[in-house]
Design an enzyme around this catalytic site. Structure first.
Site, short mmCIF file in Angstrom:
data_model
loop_
_atom_site.label_atom_id
_atom_site.label_comp_id
_atom_site.label_asym_id
_atom_site.label_seq_id
_atom_site.Cartn_x
_atom_site.Cartn_y
_atom_site.Cartn_z
N ASP A 63 0.82 -1.21 0.00
CA ASP A 63 0.00 0.00 0.00
C ASP A 63 0.85 1.26 0.00
OD1 ASP A 63 0.96 -0.37 2.58
OD2 ASP A 63 -0.99 -0.72 3.48
N HIS A 134 -7.38 -4.26 10.11
CA HIS A 134 -7.10 -4.07 8.67
C HIS A 134 -5.80 -4.76 8.28
CE1 HIS A 134 -5.03 -0.05 9.75
NE2 HIS A 134 -4.09 -0.69 9.08
N GLU A 139 -9.66 -1.48 5.25
CA GLU A 139 -10.31 -1.13 6.50
C GLU A 139 -11.56 -2.00 6.71
OE1 GLU A 139 -8.83 0.51 8.57
OE2 GLU A 139 -8.27 2.55 8.02
C1 GLP Z 1 -0.65 0.52 8.65
C2 GLP Z 1 -0.32 -0.23 7.34
C3 GLP Z 1 -0.46 -1.72 7.53
C4 GLP Z 1 0.13 -2.07 8.87
C5 GLP Z 1 -0.74 -1.55 9.97
C6 GLP Z 1 -0.13 -1.66 11.35
O1 GLP Z 1 -1.58 1.51 8.52
N1 GLP Z 1 -1.01 0.15 6.18
O2 GLP Z 1 0.17 -2.41 6.48
O3 GLP Z 1 0.19 -3.46 9.02
O4 GLP Z 1 -1.20 -0.25 9.69
O5 GLP Z 1 0.90 -0.76 11.55
P1 GLP Z 1 1.95 -0.90 12.74
O6 GLP Z 1 2.82 -2.07 12.38
O7 GLP Z 1 2.71 0.38 12.74
O8 GLP Z 1 1.17 -1.15 13.96
#
Ligand code: GLP
Length: 257
Positions: A63, A134, A139
């Site tokens: 993404d 998500h 989402e």
């Molecule tokens: C983000 C990304 C995801 C990620 C998630 C968790 O928004 N788009 O790919 O897995 O949220 O993020 P984090 O690892 O910082 O908790």
């Protein structure tokens, strides 16, 4: 799902890194899907230390934010170069990250899907999980059959990700993300989750009913999913003892596969 619970996040990240090392050893031209966020950073660090040969590997990121200049420090483009690509011998031509500044976003999303198919599909997709369940930026209430497309973030994800920006107002509201259908076509999914703020989403993903309200639950329908957790992320799993028992009893030769 194979649930691998480790004492701490570094040990869980090490398991993930060994699985990727095993894939690249078995298939030097593997196609690997990559994720951003704070979770995979320690696994990327371990992969850098392993000094693997990435020269034939192709990557596709999950993404990207829409509208941030490419060189902005919080784009996923910047994240990937800083945390992994600058430190390994990957061929830049084999790196794919959605372009959040594409002029025609729907056309770019279709081309991204085609590029994945043309590369032979994704052998292993790295995933994190949002506190709302998500995966990628799919989402809650995302179609479980969705493909790469534009999405609007929830208020909760904007707040979760605000720590990387100087304020929540700066977090883009729109993103490009591989769809859930895209993720489900990866041959293996490797999901990492650390910390107690992921415990509810993880418990739902592993033991809850399949629902678009927690998109990660769809992984219950995937034939090959490995979930690397620290104790905090695993603390709401009712069958944690069983998962530990299964992993401890794995034959050594099967351990990093
Ligand atoms: C983000 C990304 C995801 C990620 C998630 C968790 O928004 N788009 O790919 O897995 O949220 O993020 P984090 O690892 O910082 O908790």
């Amino acid at each position: 799902m194979e649930i691998i619970i480790q004492k701490n996040s570094q040990q869980a990240a090490d398991v993930g890194a060994r699985i990727i090392r095993g894939l690249i050893a078995a298939k030097p031209d593997a196609v690997i899907g990559l994720a951003t966020g704070s979770t995979p950073v320690s696994m990327y660090q371990r992969l850098i230390e392993m000094d693997l040969d990435w020269s034939q590997v192709t990557t596709f990121n999950l993404d990207e934010y829409i509208g941030l200049p490419k060189e902005h420090p919080q784009t996923y483009h910047s994240f990937m170069w800083e945390n992994l690509f600058n430190h390994i011998n990957i061929d830049p031509a084999k790196v794919h990250i959605p372009d959040g500044n594409a002029e025609d976003i729907p056309a770019h999303c279709s081309a991204y899907e085609k590029a994945i198919a043309d590369a032979g599909g994704i052998d292993l997709q790295v995933l994190g999980i949002g506190s709302d369940g998500h995966i990628g930026f799919n989402e809650p209430t995302s179609s479980l059959a969705s493909r790469t497309r534009i999405k609007t973030l929830t208020e909760r994800t904007v707040q979760d990700n605000a720590r990387f920006f100087s304020s929540a107002e700066e977090v883009p509201r729109h993103v490009i993300t591989m769809g859930i259908g895209t993720i489900m076509e990866a041959r293996t999914n490797l999901l990492l989750a650390f910390g107690d703020n992921k415990a509810d989403a993880v418990a739902g993903m592993v033991e809850g009913p399949i629902t678009a309200n927690n998109p990660a639950t769809v992984l219950q329908m995937h034939p090959s999913v490995k979930v690397c957790l620290d104790e905090a992320a695993a603390m709401k799993l009712e069958r944690a003892d069983y998962y530990r028992w299964v992993y401890e009893g794995k034959p050594e030769w099967q351990r990093d596969r």
